[in-house]
Design a protein around this motif. Structure first.
Motif, PDB file in Angstrom:
ATOM      1  N   HIS A 192      77.733  57.167-113.570  1.00 31.87           N
ATOM      2  CA  HIS A 192      77.369  58.567-113.391  1.00 31.87           C
ATOM      3  C   HIS A 192      78.029  59.048-112.114  1.00 31.87           C
ATOM      4  O   HIS A 192      78.144  58.286-111.150  1.00 31.87           O
ATOM      5  CB  HIS A 192      75.847  58.738-113.246  1.00 31.87           C
ATOM      6  N   ILE A 199      78.388  57.135-125.517  1.00 29.86           N
ATOM      7  CA  ILE A 199      78.077  58.276-124.642  1.00 29.86           C
ATOM      8  C   ILE A 199      76.858  57.968-123.762  1.00 29.86           C
ATOM      9  O   ILE A 199      76.777  58.457-122.629  1.00 29.86           O
ATOM     10  CB  ILE A 199      77.921  59.590-125.441  1.00 29.86           C
ATOM     11  N   ASP A 200      75.945  57.154-124.235  1.00 37.63           N
ATOM     12  CA  ASP A 200      74.794  56.767-123.402  1.00 37.63           C
ATOM     13  C   ASP A 200      75.187  55.652-122.433  1.00 37.63           C
ATOM     14  O   ASP A 200      74.926  55.738-121.239  1.00 37.63           O
ATOM     15  CB  ASP A 200      73.634  56.284-124.279  1.00 37.63           C
ATOM     16  N   LYS A 240      75.763  52.140-114.014  1.00 34.63           N
ATOM     17  CA  LYS A 240      74.609  52.165-114.924  1.00 34.63           C
ATOM     18  C   LYS A 240      74.277  50.761-115.464  1.00 34.63           C
ATOM     19  O   LYS A 240      75.091  49.836-115.361  1.00 34.63           O
ATOM     20  CB  LYS A 240      74.898  53.133-116.077  1.00 34.63           C
ATOM     21  N   ASN A 288      77.742  54.752-120.803  1.00 39.33           N
ATOM     22  CA  ASN A 288      79.082  55.143-120.336  1.00 39.33           C
ATOM     23  C   ASN A 288      79.374  54.638-118.926  1.00 39.33           C
ATOM     24  O   ASN A 288      80.239  55.171-118.233  1.00 39.33           O
ATOM     25  CB  ASN A 288      79.298  56.651-120.483  1.00 39.33           C
ATOM     26  N   PHE A 322      68.778  64.588-125.788  1.00 37.89           N
ATOM     27  CA  PHE A 322      69.006  63.201-125.371  1.00 37.89           C
ATOM     28  C   PHE A 322      68.244  62.819-124.102  1.00 37.89           C
ATOM     29  O   PHE A 322      68.366  61.693-123.617  1.00 37.89           O
ATOM     30  CB  PHE A 322      70.514  62.936-125.194  1.00 37.89           C
ATOM     31  N   THR A 355      82.775  62.221-120.340  1.00 38.84           N
ATOM     32  CA  THR A 355      81.425  61.670-120.533  1.00 38.84           C
ATOM     33  C   THR A 355      81.389  60.679-121.686  1.00 38.84           C
ATOM     34  O   THR A 355      80.780  59.616-121.588  1.00 38.84           O
ATOM     35  CB  THR A 355      80.422  62.819-120.812  1.00 38.84           C
ATOM     36  N   LEU A 381      67.939  59.085-122.407  1.00 43.42           N
ATOM     37  CA  LEU A 381      68.724  58.955-121.174  1.00 43.42           C
ATOM     38  C   LEU A 381      67.870  58.367-120.043  1.00 43.42           C
ATOM     39  O   LEU A 381      68.314  57.468-119.318  1.00 43.42           O
ATOM     40  CB  LEU A 381      69.223  60.360-120.793  1.00 43.42           C
ATOM     41  N   TYR A 392      67.309  63.261-113.561  1.00 38.65           N
ATOM     42  CA  TYR A 392      68.036  63.965-114.624  1.00 38.65           C
ATOM     43  C   TYR A 392      67.332  65.253-115.054  1.00 38.65           C
ATOM     44  O   TYR A 392      67.536  65.708-116.175  1.00 38.65           O
ATOM     45  CB  TYR A 392      68.210  63.055-115.833  1.00 38.65           C
ATOM     46  N   HIS A 433      68.666  68.012-117.208  1.00 35.90           N
ATOM     47  CA  HIS A 433      68.872  67.783-118.652  1.00 35.90           C
ATOM     48  C   HIS A 433      67.569  67.800-119.446  1.00 35.90           C
ATOM     49  O   HIS A 433      67.544  67.412-120.609  1.00 35.90           O
ATOM     50  CB  HIS A 433      69.566  66.432-118.878  1.00 35.90           C
ATOM     51  N   ARG A 443      85.403  55.026-117.555  1.00 33.77           N
ATOM     52  CA  ARG A 443      84.695  55.066-118.843  1.00 33.77           C
ATOM     53  C   ARG A 443      85.586  54.626-119.995  1.00 33.77           C
ATOM     54  O   ARG A 443      85.109  54.047-120.977  1.00 33.77           O
ATOM     55  CB  ARG A 443      84.117  56.465-119.075  1.00 33.77           C
TER      56      ARG A 443
HETATM   57  P1  CMP Z   1      75.880  61.325-116.937  1.00 33.71           P
HETATM   58  O1  CMP Z   1      77.131  61.713-116.238  1.00 33.71           O
HETATM   59  O2  CMP Z   1      75.065  60.256-116.325  1.00 33.71           O
HETATM   60  O3  CMP Z   1      74.955  62.614-117.112  1.00 33.71           O
HETATM   61  C1  CMP Z   1      74.024  62.739-118.151  1.00 33.71           C
HETATM   62  C2  CMP Z   1      74.173  61.682-119.202  1.00 33.71           C
HETATM   63  O4  CMP Z   1      73.606  61.976-120.446  1.00 33.71           O
HETATM   64  C3  CMP Z   1      75.642  61.473-119.507  1.00 33.71           C
HETATM   65  O5  CMP Z   1      76.277  60.845-118.412  1.00 33.71           O
HETATM   66  C4  CMP Z   1      75.560  60.654-120.793  1.00 33.71           C
HETATM   67  O6  CMP Z   1      75.482  59.258-120.548  1.00 33.71           O
HETATM   68  C5  CMP Z   1      74.220  61.108-121.405  1.00 33.71           C
HETATM   69  N1  CMP Z   1      74.373  61.800-122.679  1.00 33.71           N
HETATM   70  C6  CMP Z   1      73.864  61.397-123.842  1.00 33.71           C
HETATM   71  N2  CMP Z   1      74.162  62.264-124.835  1.00 33.71           N
HETATM   72  C7  CMP Z   1      74.886  63.243-124.273  1.00 33.71           C
HETATM   73  C8  CMP Z   1      75.506  64.436-124.782  1.00 33.71           C
HETATM   74  N3  CMP Z   1      75.438  64.783-126.059  1.00 33.71           N
HETATM   75  N4  CMP Z   1      76.193  65.198-123.900  1.00 33.71           N
HETATM   76  C9  CMP Z   1      76.265  64.875-122.570  1.00 33.71           C
HETATM   77  N5  CMP Z   1      75.701  63.761-122.040  1.00 33.71           N
HETATM   78  C10 CMP Z   1      75.025  62.949-122.887  1.00 33.71           C
END
Ligand code: CMP
Length: 136
Positions: free
Chosen positions: A118, A112-113, A12, A115, A60, A94, A64, A52, A55, A105
């Motif tokens: 992916h 969390i953003d 990322k 991270n 988020f 995550t 994201l 994505y 989601h 990670r």
């Molecule tokens: P990733 O594996 O790329 O998949 C979705 C991404 O959303 C995750 O990694 C995180 O970087 C991001 N994300 C942000 N907030 C959250 C959350 N509350 N729960 C899960 N993923 C989150």
């Protein structure tokens, strides 16, 4: 019986920006993954929204997609025995603060953003995600 799988990995923007690309690739290789395909790209927000889409109802989602399209990323097809699960284990939780020692990670993730990586969460999504970036 052998179960060779392929999975999609993304380094990322936070990790590319900190020049961690080679260190992260070494972690994959040291853990038995072959990098079959790779490219460094920057995507539009609209493409991140497609990538994505699972989601899209999450609070988020917008941040994201902004984030994934904010700078260069490295997308890779990784292969090894049970690659989908193996990659998830190597990435760690995550949220980097919950990720076990020795995981990508835990070592490199900032939040969390941001991270750092992916990885596909199932074989079905791995096939879709590989097609998304590498279908001709
Ligand atoms: P990733 O594996 O790329 O998949 C979705 C991404 O959303 C995750 O990694 C995180 O970087 C991001 N994300 C942000 N907030 C959250 C959350 N509350 N729960 C899960 N993923 C989150």
């Amino acid at each position: 019986m052998s179960n060779i799988e392929q999975t999609l990995s993304i380094i990322k923007p936070d990790a590319v920006e900190r020049n961690l690309e080679n260190e992260i690739k070494e972690m994959f290789k040291n853990n038995g993954f072959s990098i079959l395909k790779e490219k460094k790209i920057q995507i539009e927000k609209s493409e991140a929204e497609k990538f994505y889409k699972v989601h899209e109802t999450k609070p988020f989602y917008n941040d994201l997609c902004e984030y994934l399209s904010s700078g260069p990323i490295v997308v890779m097809v990784l292969e090894k025995e049970n690659a989908v699960l193996g990659n998830r284990e190597l990435m760690g939780a995550t949220n980097p603060k919950d990720a076990e020692a020795g995981t990508i990670r835990n070592k490199y993730g900032i939040s969390i953003d941001k991270n750092s990586v992916h990885g596909s969460d199932s074989i079905d999504n791995a096939n879709k995600e590989i097609d998304f970036f590498f279908k001709n």
